[in-house]
Enzyme design. Structure first.
Site, PDB file in Angstrom:
ATOM      1  N   HIS A  96       3.582 -28.593   8.627  1.00 34.81           N
ATOM      2  CA  HIS A  96       2.286 -28.042   9.041  1.00 34.81           C
ATOM      3  C   HIS A  96       2.602 -26.859   9.946  1.00 34.81           C
ATOM      4  O   HIS A  96       2.994 -27.046  11.101  1.00 34.81           O
ATOM      5  CB  HIS A  96       1.454 -29.102   9.777  1.00 34.81           C
ATOM      6  CG  HIS A  96       0.160 -28.561  10.285  1.00 34.81           C
ATOM      7  ND1 HIS A  96      -1.068 -28.880   9.736  1.00 34.81           N
ATOM      8  CD2 HIS A  96      -0.115 -27.674  11.267  1.00 34.81           C
ATOM      9  CE1 HIS A  96      -2.022 -28.224  10.369  1.00 34.81           C
ATOM     10  NE2 HIS A  96      -1.467 -27.479  11.308  1.00 34.81           N
TER      11      HIS A  96
ATOM     12  N   ASN B 195     -14.485 -32.016  15.919  1.00 35.20           N
ATOM     13  CA  ASN B 195     -13.120 -31.793  16.371  1.00 35.20           C
ATOM     14  C   ASN B 195     -13.206 -30.975  17.664  1.00 35.20           C
ATOM     15  O   ASN B 195     -13.347 -29.757  17.629  1.00 35.20           O
ATOM     16  CB  ASN B 195     -12.348 -31.041  15.271  1.00 35.20           C
ATOM     17  CG  ASN B 195     -10.904 -30.800  15.646  1.00 35.20           C
ATOM     18  OD1 ASN B 195     -10.509 -30.986  16.807  1.00 35.20           O
ATOM     19  ND2 ASN B 195     -10.105 -30.381  14.676  1.00 35.20           N
TER      20      ASN B 195
ATOM     21  N   LYS C 144     -15.218 -27.792  16.660  1.00 33.73           N
ATOM     22  CA  LYS C 144     -15.537 -27.566  15.245  1.00 33.73           C
ATOM     23  C   LYS C 144     -16.441 -28.691  14.791  1.00 33.73           C
ATOM     24  O   LYS C 144     -16.189 -29.853  15.101  1.00 33.73           O
ATOM     25  CB  LYS C 144     -14.252 -27.606  14.398  1.00 33.73           C
ATOM     26  CG  LYS C 144     -13.380 -26.389  14.531  1.00 33.73           C
ATOM     27  CD  LYS C 144     -12.202 -26.488  13.548  1.00 33.73           C
ATOM     28  CE  LYS C 144     -11.035 -25.680  14.057  1.00 33.73           C
ATOM     29  NZ  LYS C 144      -9.737 -26.127  13.580  1.00 33.73           N
TER      30      LYS C 144
ATOM     31  N   GLY D 155       0.071 -24.216  16.207  1.00 31.70           N
ATOM     32  CA  GLY D 155       0.914 -25.372  16.512  1.00 31.70           C
ATOM     33  C   GLY D 155       1.633 -25.723  15.227  1.00 31.70           C
ATOM     34  O   GLY D 155       1.080 -25.507  14.146  1.00 31.70           O
TER      35      GLY D 155
ATOM     36  N   ARG E 270     -12.114 -36.388  15.868  1.00 32.43           N
ATOM     37  CA  ARG E 270     -10.671 -36.277  15.995  1.00 32.43           C
ATOM     38  C   ARG E 270     -10.334 -36.592  17.452  1.00 32.43           C
ATOM     39  O   ARG E 270     -10.908 -36.006  18.370  1.00 32.43           O
ATOM     40  CB  ARG E 270     -10.230 -34.851  15.674  1.00 32.43           C
ATOM     41  CG  ARG E 270      -8.775 -34.647  15.974  1.00 32.43           C
ATOM     42  CD  ARG E 270      -8.429 -33.180  15.877  1.00 32.43           C
ATOM     43  NE  ARG E 270      -7.031 -32.994  16.216  1.00 32.43           N
ATOM     44  CZ  ARG E 270      -6.577 -31.954  16.886  1.00 32.43           C
ATOM     45  NH1 ARG E 270      -7.398 -31.016  17.305  1.00 32.43           N
ATOM     46  NH2 ARG E 270      -5.302 -31.840  17.136  1.00 32.43           N
TER      47      ARG E 270
ATOM     48  N   ASP F 270      -4.761 -38.353  16.061  1.00 29.43           N
ATOM     49  CA  ASP F 270      -3.689 -37.464  15.603  1.00 29.43           C
ATOM     50  C   ASP F 270      -2.325 -38.141  15.560  1.00 29.43           C
ATOM     51  O   ASP F 270      -1.419 -37.705  14.874  1.00 29.43           O
ATOM     52  CB  ASP F 270      -3.576 -36.293  16.594  1.00 29.43           C
ATOM     53  CG  ASP F 270      -4.057 -35.012  15.997  1.00 29.43           C
ATOM     54  OD1 ASP F 270      -4.841 -35.079  15.047  1.00 29.43           O
ATOM     55  OD2 ASP F 270      -3.633 -33.942  16.478  1.00 29.43           O
TER      56      ASP F 270
ATOM     57  N   GLY G 212       1.012 -23.922  11.618  1.00 28.44           N
ATOM     58  CA  GLY G 212      -0.105 -23.123  12.120  1.00 28.44           C
ATOM     59  C   GLY G 212       0.328 -22.542  13.445  1.00 28.44           C
ATOM     60  O   GLY G 212       1.522 -22.340  13.669  1.00 28.44           O
TER      61      GLY G 212
HETATM   62  P1  ADP Z   1      -4.225 -23.184  14.171  1.00 32.10           P
HETATM   63  O1  ADP Z   1      -3.062 -24.040  14.525  1.00 32.10           O
HETATM   64  O2  ADP Z   1      -4.745 -22.385  15.326  1.00 32.10           O
HETATM   65  O3  ADP Z   1      -5.291 -23.890  13.351  1.00 32.10           O
HETATM   66  P2  ADP Z   1      -3.702 -21.781  11.672  1.00 32.10           P
HETATM   67  O4  ADP Z   1      -3.334 -22.956  10.849  1.00 32.10           O
HETATM   68  O5  ADP Z   1      -4.988 -21.080  11.383  1.00 32.10           O
HETATM   69  O6  ADP Z   1      -3.589 -22.072  13.224  1.00 32.10           O
HETATM   70  O7  ADP Z   1      -2.499 -20.712  11.508  1.00 32.10           O
HETATM   71  C1  ADP Z   1      -2.472 -19.536  12.237  1.00 32.10           C
HETATM   72  C2  ADP Z   1      -1.250 -18.739  11.806  1.00 32.10           C
HETATM   73  O8  ADP Z   1      -1.305 -18.457  10.394  1.00 32.10           O
HETATM   74  C3  ADP Z   1      -1.129 -17.393  12.505  1.00 32.10           C
HETATM   75  O9  ADP Z   1       0.204 -17.156  12.909  1.00 32.10           O
HETATM   76  C4  ADP Z   1      -1.519 -16.419  11.400  1.00 32.10           C
HETATM   77  O10 ADP Z   1      -0.920 -15.167  11.578  1.00 32.10           O
HETATM   78  C5  ADP Z   1      -0.947 -17.112  10.191  1.00 32.10           C
HETATM   79  N1  ADP Z   1      -1.522 -16.544   8.972  1.00 32.10           N
HETATM   80  C6  ADP Z   1      -2.793 -16.616   8.535  1.00 32.10           C
HETATM   81  N2  ADP Z   1      -2.945 -15.889   7.390  1.00 32.10           N
HETATM   82  C7  ADP Z   1      -1.732 -15.329   7.116  1.00 32.10           C
HETATM   83  C8  ADP Z   1      -1.227 -14.477   6.082  1.00 32.10           C
HETATM   84  N3  ADP Z   1      -2.001 -14.050   5.095  1.00 32.10           N
HETATM   85  N4  ADP Z   1       0.083 -14.135   6.136  1.00 32.10           N
HETATM   86  C9  ADP Z   1       0.878 -14.570   7.132  1.00 32.10           C
HETATM   87  N5  ADP Z   1       0.466 -15.370   8.123  1.00 32.10           N
HETATM   88  C10 ADP Z   1      -0.813 -15.751   8.132  1.00 32.10           C
END
Ligand code: ADP
Length: 344
Positions: A181, A7, A14, A185, A64, A121, A183
């Site tokens: 989803h 990825n 990754k 993003g 990906r 994607d 994250g």
């Molecule tokens: P990416 O899109 O970079 O893969 P992720 O799916 O890892 O991102 O999500 C990152 C987000 O998840 C960040 O805003 C982070 O603060 C939040 N996050 C991770 N663990 C926790 C937690 N325990 N409580 C609240 N938010 C969290």
């Protein structure tokens, strides 16, 4: 057999190696800061070189690929024609598709005989109908310039669908869910009878939900105003919308964990705006779907933040709808799709 998943993001890579079938993870590596100033890793070639991998012992590699345009509606075995088509899609994904291509070319060089598979994607959203993907712009902008909603995070939404169907004890083709989803993003997807029928990201991943650093939906006239009244240049507008907006723009940071622990008004407002946007999409998608078996929370925020999940679901209209949390696994989805392609 051993199948690797690569990825390659714009500045990260990754790598995961799976023993198949069974999907046991044999190796997992992450290279970051590729091409950044002062980074020891100048490009994706060096990133792959830096992995502790013996390609002679790998049977296939899945990549990906962010943008498959209208051409790729499912995963494909990579050949010269596929590479050329991914190259032609670079204008639609200028940061990501070149990185993905680089990954493909490096593996070709290191192990010319192993099959490589591209997993897009965008492909999961190929089932969107025209009323969901055409913007209300002059129609020729779609016909001549392919300006339309593509949607992204497709491997994640597809994985969440499979897992949700198992949990709900339904056939995939009978499953109606809204997947979130969330994250850095973030995107929402309305899935009707096991098919994506609407999604919040659009022509690019900028549209839709409030994200870590991206604005999501705004009035497009704001861009004209920035350009003309405030003399902000297009590349600066791009940076504002993609890198300085969202949670970061609202409260100075994009880590939801930290924002949740703050007590100030800016932090609370940032989360309130994010939650409101998610609720608006859920509301719209409930009408689009008519039947909703569940709302699925995923991504770092959806999986870990009970605060955000409860804030979203704390609503009279949503109180009778089941909400479930599923940890997404894009690499596992990619490796499973690789096997499907290889079987064919
Ligand atoms: P990416 O899109 O970079 O893969 P992720 O799916 O890892 O991102 O999500 C990152 C987000 O998840 C960040 O805003 C982070 O603060 C939040 N996050 C991770 N663990 C926790 C937690 N325990 N409580 C609240 N938010 C969290």
């Amino acid at each position: 057999m051993r199948v690797a998943v690569i990825n390659a993001g714009s500045s990260s890579l990754k790598f995961k190696l799976f023993a198949m079938p069974g999907a046991r993870v044999l190796q997992s590596e992450l290279v970051e800061h590729i091409g950044e100033p002062n980074s020891p890793i100048a490009n994706h070639f060096e990133a792959i070189e830096s992995l502790h991998v013996n390609f002679a012992k790998i049977d296939a590699v899945g990549h990906r690929v962010v943008h498959g345009g209208e051409k790729f509606v499912s995963s494909v075995l990579i050949n010269d024609e596929v590479i050329q088509a991914i190259r032609e899609l670079i204008p639609l994904a200028p940061l990501h598709n070149p990185a993905n291509l680089e990954g493909i070319k490096v593996v070709q060089k290191k192990a010319p005989n192993i099959p490589q598979i591209a997993v897009f994607d965008t492909a999961f959203h190929a089932t969107l109908k025209k009323e969901a993907f055409v913007y209300a712009l002059p129609y020729e902008l779609y016909e001549k310039h392919q300006i339309r909603r593509y949607g992204f995070h497709g491997t994640s939404h597809a994985y969440l669908l499979q897992q949700a169907a198992l949990l709900l004890e339904k056939k995939v083709e009978d499953t109606n869910i809204i997947t979130l989803h969330l994250g850095n993003g973030a995107s929402a997807c309305a899935i009707k009878n096991g098919k994506s029928c609407d999604t919040s990201m659009g022509f690019t991943p900028l549209e839709g939900l409030v994200m870590g650093t991206r604005s999501g939906d705004i009035d497009p006239a704001i861009i004209l105003y920035l350009q003309e009244a405030l003399h902000v240049k297009p590349n600066e507008i791009d940076a504002i919308l993609n890198k300085k907006s969202g949670l970061l723009g609202l409260c100075g940071e994009n880590d939801v964990r930290k924002i949740q622990s703050r007590k100030d008004d800016a932090a609370k407002l940032a989360l309130d705006i994010m939650v409101r946007r998610i609720q608006k999409y859920i509301g719209a998608y409930m009408v689009v779907l008519e039947d909703v078996d569940a709302i699925v929370f995923s991504g770092g925020i959806g999986e870990n933040s009970a605060y955000i999940r409860e804030a979203v679901m704390n609503n009279k209209i949503l109180k009778n709808i089941k909400s479930i949390v599923i940890k997404t696994d894009e690499e596992l989805q990619i490796v499973n799709e690789c096997l499907e392609v290889l079987k064919k």
